[in-house]
Design a protein around this motif. Structure first.
Motif, PDB file in Angstrom:
ATOM      1  N   ASP A 281      -1.237   3.194   5.885  1.00 23.11           N
ATOM      2  CA  ASP A 281      -1.455   2.424   4.662  1.00 23.11           C
ATOM      3  C   ASP A 281      -0.194   2.388   3.808  1.00 23.11           C
ATOM      4  O   ASP A 281       0.154   1.349   3.229  1.00 23.11           O
ATOM      5  CB  ASP A 281      -2.605   3.032   3.851  1.00 23.11           C
TER       6      ASP A 281
ATOM      7  N   ASN B 121       2.500   0.100   5.382  1.00 26.35           N
ATOM      8  CA  ASN B 121       2.173  -1.299   5.139  1.00 26.35           C
ATOM      9  C   ASN B 121       2.413  -1.697   3.686  1.00 26.35           C
ATOM     10  O   ASN B 121       2.860  -2.814   3.393  1.00 26.35           O
ATOM     11  CB  ASN B 121       0.726  -1.577   5.549  1.00 26.35           C
TER      12      ASN B 121
ATOM     13  N   TYR C 131       6.179  -2.350   3.197  1.00 27.45           N
ATOM     14  CA  TYR C 131       6.652  -3.644   3.686  1.00 27.45           C
ATOM     15  C   TYR C 131       6.086  -4.806   2.870  1.00 27.45           C
ATOM     16  O   TYR C 131       6.743  -5.853   2.731  1.00 27.45           O
ATOM     17  CB  TYR C 131       6.358  -3.790   5.181  1.00 27.45           C
ATOM     18  N   GLU C 132       4.916  -4.619   2.310  1.00 28.07           N
ATOM     19  CA  GLU C 132       4.400  -5.611   1.379  1.00 28.07           C
ATOM     20  C   GLU C 132       5.321  -5.716   0.163  1.00 28.07           C
ATOM     21  O   GLU C 132       5.626  -6.823  -0.320  1.00 28.07           O
ATOM     22  CB  GLU C 132       2.982  -5.220   0.941  1.00 28.07           C
TER      23      GLU C 132
ATOM     24  N   ARG D 165       3.598  -5.227   9.852  1.00 28.39           N
ATOM     25  CA  ARG D 165       2.494  -4.332   9.544  1.00 28.39           C
ATOM     26  C   ARG D 165       2.209  -3.447  10.762  1.00 28.39           C
ATOM     27  O   ARG D 165       2.514  -3.819  11.904  1.00 28.39           O
ATOM     28  CB  ARG D 165       1.223  -5.113   9.186  1.00 28.39           C
TER      29      ARG D 165
END
Length: 265
Positions: A201, A204, A207-208, A215
């Motif tokens: 989590d 991810n 990278y968001e 992802r």
């Protein structure tokens, strides 16, 4: 065991070192590059390093991942979330770090031998494969689409990723006469005891924040502790214990291949 064609890449004498900074996670990462430069200059013996991060959790990423204003903003955000970002000298994508992670580094001089990165990855991975096998685990190498920092030389247990690997070559041929003596840094990140659902989590989210569509999927990975618990129910396993076990294994392993091993911390 290490195959004969790979043994030619092993120096005849190595330092097996567990040196680490107990407080500074960034210093621990930079020691790989610092010691490798000394190896290239022949100021240090070729070194096999088995080390832990300082007891802080976070993500280790490549320089490319944090380049530019979005990268800087993402680092600040992750720091506020309690997952600081550390930058490593090798490539690849984000990997978790912290007290549940064990690192394994080969710091070797560049040589005249015609050799590929694949050969050094094999030299890095084979001891881990044999170590895992000695514990009763089914270990292989290969890519796992959807896993963090995926590559052909992940080390897998029962098809799930436990180890990520990366590599960097710097400078030219090693030696005191070279203007820029070189080295090979091959590195493995062994997830010993990490909550991979949480770590996934966080990866991810990072990278968001940087605006990258990359992802990862938590179901593709596991930890060494969880894998061992399946073959030895009730077993607990920490990175500190794994470090001691792996160093003992490597000392026997390399000596059985005819390599002189000098253990230091």
């Amino acid at each position: 065991m290490i195959q004969d064609h790979l043994l030619t890449l092993m120096p005849p004498s190595i330092e097996l070192n567990t040196g680490e900074d107990p407080l500074d996670a960034t210093r621990n990462i930079l020691l790989d590059d610092e010691w490798a430069r000394e190896v290239g200059r022949q100021d240090r013996m070729p070194t096999v390093r088995v080390w832990r991060h300082a007891p802080v959790r976070g993500l280790v990423v490549s320089k490319r991942d944090v380049a530019g204003p979005k990268g800087e903003a993402a680092m600040a955000t992750m720091d506020r979330l309690g997952w600081p970002i550390l930058v490593r000298p090798t490539g690849g994508t984000a990997v978790p770090h912290g007290p549940g992670v064990l690192n394994f580094s080969l710091l070797f001089p560049r040589t005249k031998d015609k050799v590929t990165t694949d050969a050094y990855y094999q030299l890095l991975c084979q001891p881990m494969l044999d170590w895992f096998t000695s514990m009763g685990l089914v270990a292989t190498t290969g890519a796992v689409p959807g896993s963090y920092c995926d590559g052909n030389y992940n080390v897998l247990v029962d098809g799930k990723k436990v180890v990520g690997t990366a590599q960097a070559w710097r400078g030219g041929l090693a030696g005191t006469k070279s203007r820029h003596p070189g080295y090979v840094l091959a590195h493995a990140c062994i997830v010993v005891d990490v909550d991979m659902m949480e770590a996934t989590d966080v990866i991810n989210r990072f990278y968001e924040e940087v605006g990258d569509p990359y992802r990862v999927d938590a179901s593709t990975s596991t930890s060494l502790a969880d894998a061992l618990n399946k073959v030895q129910p009730g077993q607990t396993y920490s990175a500190a214990t794994a470090q001691k076990d792996f160093v003992t294994f490597l000392e026997r392993y390399y000596r059985s291949a005819g390599i002189a091993v000098h253990v230091r911390s």
